[in-house]
Design an enzyme around this catalytic site. Sequence first.
Site, PDB file in Angstrom:
ATOM      1  N   ASP A   8     -14.109  98.603 -19.525  1.00 42.72           N
ATOM      2  CA  ASP A   8     -13.590  97.655 -18.544  1.00 42.72           C
ATOM      3  C   ASP A   8     -13.471  98.263 -17.141  1.00 42.72           C
ATOM      4  OD1 ASP A   8     -12.929  97.029 -21.216  1.00 42.72           O
ATOM      5  OD2 ASP A   8     -11.391  95.638 -20.572  1.00 42.72           O
ATOM      6  N   ASN A  40     -12.616  92.847 -15.442  1.00 36.19           N
ATOM      7  CA  ASN A  40     -11.485  93.109 -14.554  1.00 36.19           C
ATOM      8  C   ASN A  40     -11.942  93.648 -13.199  1.00 36.19           C
ATOM      9  OD1 ASN A  40      -9.260  92.501 -16.390  1.00 36.19           O
ATOM     10  ND2 ASN A  40      -9.920  94.302 -17.518  1.00 36.19           N
ATOM     11  N   ASN A  67     -11.413  88.333 -21.977  1.00 35.04           N
ATOM     12  CA  ASN A  67     -10.477  87.216 -21.883  1.00 35.04           C
ATOM     13  C   ASN A  67     -10.195  86.777 -20.452  1.00 35.04           C
ATOM     14  OD1 ASN A  67      -9.038  89.830 -21.916  1.00 35.04           O
ATOM     15  ND2 ASN A  67      -7.203  88.581 -21.612  1.00 35.04           N
ATOM     16  N   HIS A  68     -10.451  87.660 -19.460  1.00 37.47           N
ATOM     17  CA  HIS A  68     -10.272  87.281 -18.057  1.00 37.47           C
ATOM     18  C   HIS A  68     -11.585  86.813 -17.424  1.00 37.47           C
ATOM     19  CE1 HIS A  68      -6.204  88.598 -18.094  1.00 37.47           C
ATOM     20  NE2 HIS A  68      -6.474  89.881 -18.242  1.00 37.47           N
ATOM     21  N   HIS A 149     -13.927  92.279 -27.782  1.00 41.37           N
ATOM     22  CA  HIS A 149     -12.838  92.390 -26.815  1.00 41.37           C
ATOM     23  C   HIS A 149     -11.525  91.987 -27.470  1.00 41.37           C
ATOM     24  CE1 HIS A 149     -11.879  92.867 -22.540  1.00 41.37           C
ATOM     25  NE2 HIS A 149     -11.010  91.873 -22.673  1.00 41.37           N
ATOM     26  N   HIS A 176      -8.097  99.301 -22.544  1.00 40.61           N
ATOM     27  CA  HIS A 176      -8.215 100.273 -21.450  1.00 40.61           C
ATOM     28  C   HIS A 176      -7.882 101.697 -21.897  1.00 40.61           C
ATOM     29  CE1 HIS A 176      -7.793  97.078 -18.007  1.00 40.61           C
ATOM     30  NE2 HIS A 176      -8.545  96.660 -19.023  1.00 40.61           N
TER      31      HIS A 176
END
Length: 260
Positions: A8, A40, A67-68, A149, A176
């Site tokens: 990420d 991200n 998810n983002h 993820h 992360h």
Amino acid sequence: MKILFLGDLVAKSGREAVIRSLGSLKAETGADFVIVNGENAAHGKGITSAIYSRLIRAGADIVTLGNHAFSKSEILENIDLCPYLVRPANLEPLGQGASFVVRTCGNKRIAAVSVLCEAFMCPVTDSPFAAMEALLPQIDADLIIVDLHGESTGEKIVFARRFAASLTAVIGTHTHVQTADERVIDGCAFISDVGMCGAYDSVLGRDYEEVVSRFLYKKASRYTPARGPAVICGCLIETDDVTNRAVKITRIQKRPVSEN
């Protein structure tokens, strides 16, 4: 075949570090193909089409999301202009973007897939197992790399074992924090979490003081990214050119020089 996967990218620190060093990383590792998780990359949440384009120009072959994925509305408006961007197969809205992308490298067709886990995550439209079952018949490729993820290491391990015979690699993202459980399962490379590319002096890429205020004093936070030199985390997947099965996976972690 050698495939470099970078975890990420978090905000400017991680994004710029990867863009700046991707060429030298490819040369150092001998990577033939590069996959980058960019969910991200835009100020710590989401991605924009401009950032996607910069990553592709820097040497990424495919950019995956999590998810983002749609935290920045701009990407929904321009997702058709990002042909090598992979959105999660089980995240709404389902009608925009691709949940897998296939690109040719040499004489091999390499597919990258994005799937979200269920445990401790935002609501998904389907389980990662059902989503993968539905995708497999659609994918025509020699190698299939899944960006899985999610939070739960157990869920990721079960997924990898369930689909090991059909996949080349299952690479965990989202936490992360790089894990030390890399292995090859029946010809499928696996790691629970590949880690992040973001500010080393941070809380998962976020500003330390802001996170402290949230935990200790219940103050509202804005998801402020940390600044400063970045750690670069990833892995190198090596495959057999005859069988197309994974034979080795190597963790990569490059800390800022001052931290070595």
